[in-house]
Write a protein that holds these residues in place. Structure first.
Motif, PDB file in Angstrom:
ATOM      1  N   MET A  72       0.845  -1.191   0.000  1.00 51.36           N
ATOM      2  CA  MET A  72       0.000   0.000   0.000  1.00 51.36           C
ATOM      3  C   MET A  72       0.886   1.248   0.000  1.00 51.36           C
ATOM      4  SD  MET A  72      -3.092   1.021   2.625  1.00 51.36           S
ATOM      5  CE  MET A  72      -3.998  -0.476   2.269  1.00 51.36           C
ATOM      6  N   ASP A  73       0.641   2.210  -0.933  1.00 57.53           N
ATOM      7  CA  ASP A  73       1.508   3.372  -1.025  1.00 57.53           C
ATOM      8  C   ASP A  73       1.178   4.405   0.045  1.00 57.53           C
ATOM      9  OD1 ASP A  73      -0.622   5.056  -1.915  1.00 57.53           O
ATOM     10  OD2 ASP A  73      -0.366   4.330  -3.949  1.00 57.53           O
ATOM     11  N   GLN A  74       2.046   5.430   0.159  1.00 61.16           N
ATOM     12  CA  GLN A  74       1.888   6.445   1.202  1.00 61.16           C
ATOM     13  C   GLN A  74       0.568   7.192   1.092  1.00 61.16           C
ATOM     14  OE1 GLN A  74       5.513   8.853   0.790  1.00 61.16           O
ATOM     15  NE2 GLN A  74       5.976   8.321   2.917  1.00 61.16           N
ATOM     16  N   ILE A  75       0.173   7.546  -0.141  1.00 60.99           N
ATOM     17  CA  ILE A  75      -1.066   8.308  -0.330  1.00 60.99           C
ATOM     18  C   ILE A  75      -2.261   7.489   0.155  1.00 60.99           C
ATOM     19  CG2 ILE A  75      -2.581   9.421  -1.993  1.00 60.99           C
ATOM     20  CD1 ILE A  75      -0.004  10.920  -1.657  1.00 60.99           C
ATOM     21  N   THR A  76      -2.340   6.225  -0.261  1.00 60.88           N
ATOM     22  CA  THR A  76      -3.456   5.373   0.152  1.00 60.88           C
ATOM     23  C   THR A  76      -3.478   5.201   1.664  1.00 60.88           C
ATOM     24  OG1 THR A  76      -3.324   4.170  -1.941  1.00 60.88           O
ATOM     25  CG2 THR A  76      -4.523   3.113  -0.146  1.00 60.88           C
ATOM     26  N   THR A  77      -2.314   5.037   2.261  1.00 64.51           N
ATOM     27  CA  THR A  77      -2.233   4.835   3.712  1.00 64.51           C
ATOM     28  C   THR A  77      -2.759   6.044   4.466  1.00 64.51           C
ATOM     29  OG1 THR A  77      -0.338   3.370   3.460  1.00 64.51           O
ATOM     30  CG2 THR A  77      -0.676   4.341   5.625  1.00 64.51           C
ATOM     31  N   LEU A  83      -4.716   8.475   3.299  1.00 61.11           N
ATOM     32  CA  LEU A  83      -6.135   8.682   3.008  1.00 61.11           C
ATOM     33  C   LEU A  83      -6.999   7.741   3.838  1.00 61.11           C
ATOM     34  CD1 LEU A  83      -6.079   9.164  -0.879  1.00 61.11           C
ATOM     35  CD2 LEU A  83      -6.521  10.917   0.848  1.00 61.11           C
ATOM     36  N   ASP A  84      -6.549   6.509   4.024  1.00 63.07           N
ATOM     37  CA  ASP A  84      -7.297   5.559   4.864  1.00 63.07           C
ATOM     38  C   ASP A  84      -7.361   6.049   6.313  1.00 63.07           C
ATOM     39  OD1 ASP A  84      -7.828   3.905   2.765  1.00 63.07           O
ATOM     40  OD2 ASP A  84      -6.250   2.448   3.222  1.00 63.07           O
ATOM     41  N   ARG A  85      -6.261   6.612   6.808  1.00 64.92           N
ATOM     42  CA  ARG A  85      -6.270   7.150   8.183  1.00 64.92           C
ATOM     43  C   ARG A  85      -7.241   8.332   8.299  1.00 64.92           C
ATOM     44  NH1 ARG A  85      -0.481   6.841   8.111  1.00 64.92           N
ATOM     45  NH2 ARG A  85      -0.332   9.129   8.094  1.00 64.92           N
ATOM     46  N   LEU A  86      -7.239   9.200   7.296  1.00 65.53           N
ATOM     47  CA  LEU A  86      -8.122  10.368   7.341  1.00 65.53           C
ATOM     48  C   LEU A  86      -9.585   9.961   7.246  1.00 65.53           C
ATOM     49  CD1 LEU A  86      -6.148  12.881   5.054  1.00 65.53           C
ATOM     50  CD2 LEU A  86      -6.045  12.610   7.542  1.00 65.53           C
ATOM     51  N   LEU A  87      -9.849   8.893   6.528  1.00 67.55           N
ATOM     52  CA  LEU A  87     -11.223   8.406   6.385  1.00 67.55           C
ATOM     53  C   LEU A  87     -11.793   7.923   7.717  1.00 67.55           C
ATOM     54  CD1 LEU A  87     -13.330   7.969   4.127  1.00 67.55           C
ATOM     55  CD2 LEU A  87     -12.387   5.681   3.805  1.00 67.55           C
ATOM     56  N   ALA A  88     -10.905   7.525   8.621  1.00 68.57           N
ATOM     57  CA  ALA A  88     -11.340   6.981   9.912  1.00 68.57           C
ATOM     58  C   ALA A  88     -11.520   8.045  10.990  1.00 68.57           C
ATOM     59  CB  ALA A  88     -10.320   5.948  10.390  1.00 68.57           C
ATOM     60  N   ASP A 103       2.535  15.666   1.255  1.00 70.72           N
ATOM     61  CA  ASP A 103       2.975  16.699   2.187  1.00 70.72           C
ATOM     62  C   ASP A 103       1.791  17.500   2.723  1.00 70.72           C
ATOM     63  OD1 ASP A 103       5.115  18.565   3.366  1.00 70.72           O
ATOM     64  OD2 ASP A 103       3.971  19.938   2.097  1.00 70.72           O
ATOM     65  N   ALA A 104       0.871  17.890   1.841  1.00 70.56           N
ATOM     66  CA  ALA A 104      -0.292  18.671   2.272  1.00 70.56           C
ATOM     67  C   ALA A 104      -1.197  17.846   3.185  1.00 70.56           C
ATOM     68  CB  ALA A 104      -1.069  19.167   1.059  1.00 70.56           C
ATOM     69  N   LEU A 105      -1.445  16.596   2.831  1.00 68.04           N
ATOM     70  CA  LEU A 105      -2.287  15.738   3.675  1.00 68.04           C
ATOM     71  C   LEU A 105      -1.639  15.508   5.039  1.00 68.04           C
ATOM     72  CD1 LEU A 105      -3.339  13.050   1.025  1.00 68.04           C
ATOM     73  CD2 LEU A 105      -4.814  14.818   2.008  1.00 68.04           C
ATOM     74  N   HIS A 106      -0.332  15.291   5.045  1.00 69.14           N
ATOM     75  CA  HIS A 106       0.389  15.056   6.302  1.00 69.14           C
ATOM     76  C   HIS A 106       0.313  16.287   7.206  1.00 69.14           C
ATOM     77  CE1 HIS A 106       3.325  13.440   9.064  1.00 69.14           C
ATOM     78  NE2 HIS A 106       4.108  14.494   8.886  1.00 69.14           N
ATOM     79  N   ILE A 129     -11.116  17.439   5.607  1.00 66.25           N
ATOM     80  CA  ILE A 129      -9.671  17.497   5.792  1.00 66.25           C
ATOM     81  C   ILE A 129      -8.937  17.452   4.454  1.00 66.25           C
ATOM     82  CG2 ILE A 129      -9.265  15.010   6.136  1.00 66.25           C
ATOM     83  CD1 ILE A 129      -7.309  15.874   8.433  1.00 66.25           C
ATOM     84  N   THR A 130      -9.494  16.753   3.467  1.00 64.46           N
ATOM     85  CA  THR A 130      -8.838  16.752   2.152  1.00 64.46           C
ATOM     86  C   THR A 130      -9.068  18.077   1.416  1.00 64.46           C
ATOM     87  OG1 THR A 130     -10.749  15.561   1.221  1.00 64.46           O
ATOM     88  CG2 THR A 130      -8.832  14.248   1.883  1.00 64.46           C
TER      89      THR A 130
END
Length: 438
Positions: free
Chosen positions: A1-6, A8-13, A101-104, A120-121
């Protein structure tokens, strides 16, 4: 699983609900980020039920033809989340490193507080738009308008309200007047508004909101018009008549969308000369909307000589528009029409399917594998039958297309196939067919 997907999954929760309309969480996070929403390029804010993406894509094409750099924010995406954020610095979707970077930074600033995924996105998008140069930001509302996460900007350059119809009634209201009130919530003080032709009840609500805000309101059919004349698009308002090429996007309704885009640019003071507009109209690109498939793995699953279309429209109004286009294709070149469709539980399948009564030979219903709220094929087939259509559930897209192939072989006719009902399903098709948007 790439960084972006990881990430995004955390933000979804971070929030138990996918949709929870409010502006409080958004204001809190933006303040923690230094209020990037106050450092954006001039904004054209776009709300509505149908046509937001097409109108936005048309404005972008015309503005870029005039040499202006456009940031663009749209949702949902078809294949990659990056599609939601286009940066005017290079005209491309945001790169993975910039997006991560922006999501982080938003995740850190949020400190684990409850916030919806879209909020958040959207905050991450505002960071990117504030920190990268552009001349205009084309900002599409996610859901509704009044309490949408994008509605934190104070003074947009202009507002656009596309055609309003029933959709997301659970969140926006049970009739078009209530939904229009939510959409009209983007109208700001003394900000010009370009508005599509509307149901009378919806237009009354929009006009009242514009009057409260001393906002000049330009309405299609009253203050401007766009129509086809001898294979050309004619745009007309109180000041001028412009002769232009027809939109490259399929569907008669794209003429109205193009007219609304031009009216919006004019209200914003950004409409270029006719030659530049013409160049822009020739380059509009908006995938997944009456998009033909002429090659690729999905096309190869279809019978020989098939005509194949993909469309992500999913509400009754979209069904009418798409069925009208399919009816025109039938008049031009008769073929048996097969629908292969998947839909979400938040949509009105019966209303969507009714538009196709008498036009469709058979409906094959399939799951939407990339969505957690998809209807089962069995349930969707029952609803298609309620709308007067013959329907059969299938466990997969491949199985549904195999059935079309069997029917075509038996009948000896090359079919017309419409894969439709959900942007998620359209995204699956484009991903499998290696046709990701660019």
């Amino acid at each position: 699983m790439d960084q972006i997907t990881t990430i995004l999954d955390r933000l979804l929760a971070l929030h138990p609900k996918e949709i929870d309309l409010s502006l409080g969480r958004m204001h809190r996070l933006l303040a923690a980020l230094g209020n990037p929403e106050k450092r954006l390029p001039p904004v054209i804010h776009v709300a509505g039920t149908n046509g937001k993406g097409s109108v936005t894509a048309t404005m972008r094409a015309v503005l870029e033809a005039s040499g202006r750099r456009c940031h663009v924010y749209t949702s949902p995406h078809l294949v990659s989340f990056n599609e939601r954020i286009r940066l005017g610095t290079d005209g491309k979707f945001v790169s993975d490193p910039l997006l991560y970077d922006a999501l982080h930074r938003c995740e850190e600033a949020n400190c684990g507080e409850e916030i919806t995924f879209f909020e958040i996105t959207t905050a991450a998008a505002f960071l990117l738009f504030a920190e990268n140069p552009a001349d205009v930001l084309l900002l599409e509302v996610g859901l509704g308008g009044r309490l949408d996460a994008t509605n934190v900007i104070d003074r947009p350059l202009a507002c656009v309200i596309t055609a309003i119809s029933l959709d997301h009634e659970k969140f926006l209201g049970e009739d078009v007047a209530a939904i229009a009130a939510e959409k009209a919530g983007i109208i700001k003080w003394e900000t010009p508004v370009a508005c599509a032709e509307q149901d009378d009840a919806a237009l009354r609500v929009i006009a009242r909101q514009a009057a409260r805000n001393r906002a000049d309101l330009s309405v299609c059919g009253q203050d401007f018009a766009a129509q086809e004349d001898q294979g050309r698009l004619v745009y007309q308002d109180d000041e001028e008549l412009i002769d232009l090429p027809l939109p490259v996007l399929n569907g008669r309704y794209q003429i109205a969308n193009a007219g609304l885009a031009l009216a919006a640019l004019k209200t914003a003071g950004l409409l270029p000369e006719p030659g530049v507009i013409a160049e822009g109209l020739k380059s509009v690109n908006w995938p997944g909307r009456l998009q033909p498939l002429m090659h690729g793995p999905i096309f190869d699953l279809c019978p020989p000589d098939s005509e194949v279309w993909v469309d992500g429209g999913h509400n009754p109004s979209a069904g009418i528009s798409v069925a009208e286009f399919m009816g025109e294709q039938e008049e031009r070149a008769p073929r048996p029409l097969y629908l292969v469709t998947g839909m979400l539980t938040t949509k009105d399948p019966v209303g969507f399917f009714r538009a196709f009564e008498g036009l469709v030979r058979h409906v094959g219903t399939v799951p939407v594998s990339t969505a957690t709220t998809g209807r089962t094929p069995e349930e969707l087939a029952d609803l298609a039958r309620c709308a007067g259509l013959e329907a059969t559930p299938f466990p997969s897209l491949d199985a549904a297309l195999a059935d079309v192939a069997a029917c075509a072989a038996k009948d000896g006719e090359a079919p017309r196939i419409l894969i439709c009902g959900s942007l998620y399903l359209a995204g699956e098709i484009l991903a499998r067919n290696a046709m990701a948007p660019t």
